[in-house]
Design an enzyme around this catalytic site. Sequence first.
Site, PDB file in Angstrom:
ATOM      1  N   HIS A 157     -30.948  16.137  19.986  1.00 30.13           N
ATOM      2  CA  HIS A 157     -31.023  15.145  18.893  1.00 30.13           C
ATOM      3  C   HIS A 157     -29.924  14.084  19.037  1.00 30.13           C
ATOM      4  O   HIS A 157     -29.511  13.488  18.046  1.00 30.13           O
ATOM      5  CB  HIS A 157     -30.898  15.800  17.513  1.00 30.13           C
ATOM      6  N   SER A 278     -21.170 -12.086  29.336  1.00 28.50           N
ATOM      7  CA  SER A 278     -21.827 -12.825  28.265  1.00 28.50           C
ATOM      8  C   SER A 278     -21.387 -14.276  28.344  1.00 28.50           C
ATOM      9  O   SER A 278     -20.248 -14.568  28.703  1.00 28.50           O
ATOM     10  CB  SER A 278     -21.427 -12.226  26.913  1.00 28.50           C
ATOM     11  N   LYS A 284     -17.338  -9.130  27.136  1.00 24.97           N
ATOM     12  CA  LYS A 284     -18.508  -8.268  27.338  1.00 24.97           C
ATOM     13  C   LYS A 284     -18.750  -7.888  28.794  1.00 24.97           C
ATOM     14  O   LYS A 284     -18.514  -8.659  29.710  1.00 24.97           O
ATOM     15  CB  LYS A 284     -19.785  -8.964  26.805  1.00 24.97           C
ATOM     16  N   GLU A 291     -30.950  -1.947  31.430  1.00 27.06           N
ATOM     17  CA  GLU A 291     -31.860  -2.352  30.356  1.00 27.06           C
ATOM     18  C   GLU A 291     -33.194  -2.836  30.924  1.00 27.06           C
ATOM     19  O   GLU A 291     -34.265  -2.556  30.376  1.00 27.06           O
ATOM     20  CB  GLU A 291     -31.208  -3.447  29.510  1.00 27.06           C
TER      21      GLU A 291
END
Length: 465
Positions: A157, A278, A284, A291
């Site tokens: 979980h 970024s 970043k 992704e």
Amino acid sequence: MTNTMWGGRFAASPSEIMEEINASIDFDKRLWRHDIEASKAHVAMLAATGIVSEPEADEIAKGLDRILAEMEAGDFKFARELEDIHLNVEHRLTELIGPVAGKLHTARSRNDQVATDFKLYVRDEIVTIEAGLAALQLALATTAIETADAVMPGFTHLQTAQPVTFGHHCLAYVEMFGRDRGRFADAATRLNECPLGSAALAGTSFPIDRKMTAQALGFTRPTANSLDAVSDRDFALETLAAASIAAMHLSRLADEIVLWTSPQFGFAKLSDAFSTGSSIMPQKRNPDAAELVRAKTGRIAGAFQALLLVMKGLPLAYAKDMQEDKEPVFDALDALRLGLAAMAGMVGDLTIDAKAMKKAAGREYATATDLADWLVQALDMPFREAHHATGKIVALAEAKGADLKKLTLPDLRSVEPRITEDVYTVLDPARSAKSRKSQGGTAPTNVRREARAWIKRLEKGGLSR
Ligand code: ARG
């Protein structure tokens, strides 16, 4: 212009929009190598069976070789008005050798031709994808050996559950990608029957030798039923199904990389080579490759759905609907190939922060099950009772804001008076992981043994255990 292939029956040219919807050359030109290969096998068979003469077959084969050379050199001009790869090749063959080119299409149709070409294409793709999967397995198994001792929290979980080793986690994916390879290999075996010679749908009256063409093209045998052969796209569907499952596996690992590399987890880092910055936030480091691998599952599983729905409800035998089979397959397999390579790159690039992982593994009472097991083994308590007592100890730790191993012996004895000093040996996450030596368990000794076995297997090109 009127298509010269059916100029006998047709006087007028197709409307512009008809040409646009009908033409497949813009995408099926990808089949050029396989189309020529299949035509060469076909013409050799036509000569061997005396359906065309040896000199004619020779001329046709030489013409096909020239076309192949033109295509390899990038000199071939593909024409939209010639609809597809098959007619483009035949048209060029006529330009090169004249009317004898027309004999190539004896005893075949574009229906068995395209089924054959497409099978050859998918078969080659499966080989490449299998190699990509094996390379990824090797990267993961190599990492597993290096990280066999690295303790991390195992989750259920996405809540801290029990300590595991990072190597064990890597090997979980090695198993998944092994099953994927099994699915692709399975699809390749079932695919390997040759449709050529089924002609349009009913077979042919010419005395062809289907075994000869099947063998020349590396198929196990000819297909058994001409109606089935020209209208079957199961091989593409099975490949897309296998690709969808493999992509789903990739997406799970990709998602974990996204999580691990987040500052919140801080379990691992990707180098500059696999990160992006970024344009506005200078601090970043984004895991874009992970992704994108995660996202490609959408187009791959979508391609499977698309082809499944193209085929649904199609009456036998061939229908032009089936021309819509190629783009989803091309797109999905391209995406999978790229995703596999990117993932192998990321796995090799990833550096784990073993300290941070270990620290996290000690939090959230991850060794509570070990404590319950100790109560069972040392005090002969029934597991349910041990579970209950451990629950009370966890509540006590929570109230004190302490880890389990920070509780004092009197603390522990306030719940269960028979607890001894020995209990502390199981409250440490590394010891917990080390103790899970059951077959398939997370213990470093298991991980090293399994990873070595996989590497050996992979080096021999092996698939299963
Ligand atoms: N371009 C067609 C396809 O991809 C080839 C087969 C055409 N056959 C036909 N009967 N129109 O399916």
